[in-house]
Every structure is written in C-alpha cells, then in structure tokens.
Design an enzyme around this catalytic site. Structure first.
Site, PDB file in Angstrom:
ATOM      1  N   ASP A  15       0.816  -1.223   0.000  1.00 53.67           N
ATOM      2  CA  ASP A  15       0.000   0.000   0.000  1.00 53.67           C
ATOM      3  C   ASP A  15       0.847   1.269   0.000  1.00 53.67           C
ATOM      4  OD1 ASP A  15      -2.092  -1.849   0.311  1.00 53.67           O
ATOM      5  OD2 ASP A  15      -2.079  -1.632   2.483  1.00 53.67           O
ATOM      6  N   GLU A 183     -11.269   0.641  -4.252  1.00 55.99           N
ATOM      7  CA  GLU A 183     -10.667   1.153  -3.008  1.00 55.99           C
ATOM      8  C   GLU A 183      -9.409   1.940  -3.338  1.00 55.99           C
ATOM      9  OE1 GLU A 183      -9.873  -2.353  -0.735  1.00 55.99           O
ATOM     10  OE2 GLU A 183      -8.509  -3.182  -2.217  1.00 55.99           O
TER      11      GLU A 183
END
Length: 513
Positions: A15, A183
């Site tokens: 991430d 997302e």
C-alpha cells in the site's frame, strides 16, 4: 542507460503512498499489527530509499494491543502542503481506538502529532488532495454490501482544524460491472482536470489499477475506456510479478511521472512469502489519462532510471551487532509493547530479551523483535547465550507469518534445540538436537521454498537440524492475511512467569540470490 531493479522496497511494504517536496521524495507503507507503525522512507532519485523513521513510534499514538493478525494499520496516504506533512490512515479492528485518523509533522523524520481521530469519516483507505484554489478534500472507501461492493466518497477537509466540513459526495463505485473492492482512492489535478486513481478486484491475483476523470472535484467522474489501466491478472499465475495494484502517482522536479504500487513475486508456484512489495513504474499522459509502463503495459523487473541525479544511500550492514544505544529502526515489535522487555544497555554489545509468559502462538505482544524477509532465498542467523531456568523457557529464531503459521528454531531446557513448524494453529515437531554449553548459533536458510535449519555450538561447524522442509506454509495464499514473513528474535516462558533473559550477540540477514 543505467537501469534500476524492482521492487524498490523488497519484503512486506504494501500500500505505498508517496509525495515530493522539492528534490526529496517521501514514502509510507502499511504495517498492520506491527509497531512502530508506518515506516517513512526518503529518496532523492525514486530508486534508492532509506528508512528515516516511523509515523507512529509512541505507544500513545498506536493502540495495537489485542489486534488480530492482519488487523491494525491499513493503507496510509502521505501529502505535503504549506510546510506541513499529513498522513491519513485507518486502524482496523482496534480493541481501543479504531477507524480513520490524521497526524501531522513539519519534519517527516521528526515527531509526528498524536492522532486526530475522525469518527465522522467512515470506511477505510483515506487520502487527501490539496487543490490549487486552497481547498482540501478527503476521499475514502466504504463497504456498501458484502462481499465487496464498495463506494468512494469525498468531503472537504479543514487542514487547520483537522476535521471534515461541508457536504459528502459519492463519486465512484468501480470501473467494471459488479466490481469488487473499488478502493485506495487518490485524487490529482493534471492539466486542469481531476484524476481519480483507485484499485479494484481485491488485493490478490485479480488486483488492478483503474482511473476516472472529471471537470470538477465533486464529479461526475467518468471511467477511462482503457480500464483497467494496469493489471497482471491476464498474464496467468506463472508470471513472476502478480497482484499489481494500489498505486499512487508522483511528478518529479524534472516533470517525469512515476507510480509506486504494490505487487507480489510468487515463487515455487503461486506462493509469495514476502508479502506485497513496493514497485516503481514510469507513467506518461495521453488524452488526459495516465499510461502505466508505456510500451509494455505491465510492471517490468527493470526500467531505465529516472532523469534524476543518482543518490544511493549507504548499504545497511548484513549483521547487527547490537553495539548502538538504540535498536536499528528496521526492527519492529508484534503489536504495541506495554512494557520495555528489551535492553541494549544491560549487557553492552548484546540485545537482551526478558523471558515473559507471552507466546508468539497468541495475539499478544511477546518478547520478540522482527524485520521483514526481503529475498526468496536468504540466510538468517543469530548468536545466542541463554540458560533456561524452567522447563518451558525458550529463545531463538522465528519465521513469522502470523500466530497460526510460523516456524520456531529455539533453544530450551536441557540444552535442546527444537525445530517446530506451526500450521493452522497446530505445532509439528520437525527435529531436535542437544547442543553444548555456552553460546549457540541458530540459522535458517531458504533456497526458494526449500528451507533448512542449522545449529552450531560456539564457533563449531554448522550442523543440519532435521530435514529440509517446504516453506509454502508461510506464504500468504496458504496462511492468509496481508503481511509477508518477518524474521524474529524471540524469548518466552510459554505461559509461565519467569525472571530469566536471553542475550543475542548478533543477528545476520543476507539474500542468497
């Protein structure tokens, strides 16, 4: 032309989010249940990165006690505006505080503020966007209905009061029909148009990057006809780079665009023990949208270096002799320590771990320090001095995926070294051997998924302990979760009180490629 190799941050660094301030680039990644949280890496050339600290390095900032494996800190975003750095993130399934928060600092290597929790900001994967009109905007994702239908929402953010203001706008529900887990939204403004970059398809093999654009920040956003603009799911499970997604864009001072993103490197079949790693990909703009890895459309293992002056940092030593006044910042703990169970001062030149009841087989904070595995083939070893005072006291090396899946190579009572593999919460004794008095050397080596343990007394020769075993049980596709393997130094009385300690004279880690 010189080239760089991917990944630029090997091992469990998922991430990624990046921002630039002048010639300096700063990058943060998720850390889930590990403390300190959210490592900050610094680079001048986007290729060479050095760890300069963590965003959340004080227990008051990060209540992780009791957090499940692969709970904790998800998907941070780092941004800079008017001399202030902002990091927004989500603490998932916290047993105390939980949800979305923001922290700030004027120096990314310095002290970050206490979290400002935002209970009005539901969902996960938050991001900030500072527009050129002086307004700031918060984006995030929230679940609409299981098993993965989500929506991206937008609301104005007040950077002075660190709170959300104004009306909320739902701006995205995915590029593909029936898309799951849209997302990781990030907003940018390029040539006067707003660009929304998101992930889609989940975080494993079907992961992807999609893009949408709008004339105004609140939308409507229209998906690119090229979506997904980057994915490897069409390349098959034998491709050496998989699960590509969760990207963030940055423009260098020379006008070149790049994306940092996560991907995996499966080996020994579709198994990835290193977790999700940070890769770097060039980007160009065509017809108002980003083109990732122009010419190939996939993440390559090598690219030409950016048009920036090369700026390598000193290479960290392979061996930590524990001679400094504090632990190297590469070491982490499993969840937030409530007491200091380690010392570099009690016996200078050694890491001393107190033997405590807490066990790595439970969702607690054991006496253990860990760092990520960074190579498919590696050597990890330690020099240990330990005299158990009770039948359950042990100390040594751990290859940790989570509390239910790991490998323990430990010295215990009667000078016996045991090799235990834990699978689905059940221990399996693989081998045991007695060692002589004094210092013991413990080693785990892997060549791909073939793993072996070795042991030596004092300065004697290494001896194979048991037979080589299959390391696939430590991979994410088998063990589940979102993290890669971490290698730890560990001491425990396995549920009983103790006043003992274990002294580690050194720890060595090196890749074997």
């Amino acid at each position: 032309m010189a080239q760089f190799s991917n990944p630029v941050l090997p091992g469990s660094h998922p991430d990624p989010s990046v921002c630039r301030v002048g010639p300096d680039h700063y990058l943060v990644t998720s850390t889930f249940e590990y403390f300190p949280g959210l490592p900050i890496h610094h680079s001048r050339d986007l290729v060479h990165w050095r760890l300069i600290g963590h965003v959340l390095d004080r227990p008051s900032q990060l209540p992780l006690q009791g957090v499940r494996a692969s709970g904790g800190l998800y998907a941070p975003t780092i941004r800079h505006h008017d001399g202030v750095f902002y990091v927004v993130c989500t603490l998932v399934d916290g047993t105390g505080e939980s949800g979305n928060f923001v922290v700030t600092a004027t120096d990314p290597a310095g002290d970050w503020s206490e979290p400002r929790w935002l209970p009005e900001a539901d969902g996960f994967d938050p991001s900030l966007f500072f527009d050129d009109d002086g307004r700031a905007w918060w984006t995030a994702t929230r679940l609409v209905r299981p098993p993965g239908e989500t929506e991206v929402w937008l609301r104005e953010f007040d950077p002075a009061r660190l709170e959300l203001i104004g009306d909320e706008h739902v701006i995205w529900r995915g590029a593909l029909r029936d898309a799951v887990w849209p997302e990781a939204p990030h907003l940018y403004k390029v040539d006067g148009r707003y660009v929304l970059l998101t992930a889609e398809g989940g975080t494993d093999f079907e992961h992807s990057v999609v893009v949408a654009t709008a004339d105004t920040v609140t939308g409507p956003y229209r998906g690119s006809l090229l979506n997904p603009v980057l994915t490897h799911r069409h390349l098959g499970r034998d491709h050496p780079i998989a699960a590509v997604g969760h990207a963030d864009l940055v423009c260098t001072q020379n006008g070149q665009w790049y994306a940092v993103l996560l991907a995996t490197r499966p080996y020994g079949g579709y198994y990835y023990n290193l977790g999700r790693e940070t890769f770097l990909v060039p980007v160009v703009w065509e017809a108002g949208g980003p083109v990732f890895s122009p010419g190939t459309g996939r993440v390559e293992p090598r690219y030409d270096v950016p048009d920036l002056s090369p700026h390598p940092w000193p290479v960290p030593p392979q061996t930590d002799d524990f001679d400094g006044p504090r632990l190297d910042p590469a070491w982490m703990f499993l969840r937030t320590p409530e007491e200091e169970f380690w010392s570099l001062a009690d016996r200078p030149g050694h890491l001393r771990l107190r033997v405590r009841p807490e066990s790595v087989t439970e969702p607690v904070t054991p006496s253990m320090v860990v760092r990520p595995q960074q190579h498919p083939s590696f050597h990890a070893s330690c020099v240990l001095e330990f005299e158990p005072a009770g039948p359950t006291e042990v100390a040594g090396l751990v290859l940790l995926q989570n509390d239910a899946y790991h490998v323990r190579l430990l010295l215990g009572a009667d000078r016996e070294v045991t090799l235990v593999r834990r699978v689905a919460g059940q221990d399996e004794l693989l081998a045991r051997a007695a060692v002589g008095e004094g210092a013991v050397r413990l080693c785990v080596e892997a060549v791909g998924q073939d793993v072996q343990a070795l042991v030596a007394s004092g300065t004697g020769d290494w001896q194979l302990l048991g037979e080589p075993f299959d390391g696939r049980v430590l991979s994410t596709p088998v063990a589940g979760g979102f993290t890669g393997v971490h290698i730890g130094l560990y001491a425990s009385a396995e549920g009983r009180p103790s006043g003992s300690w274990a002294d580690f004279d050194s720890f060595t880690y090196r890749g074997l490629e």
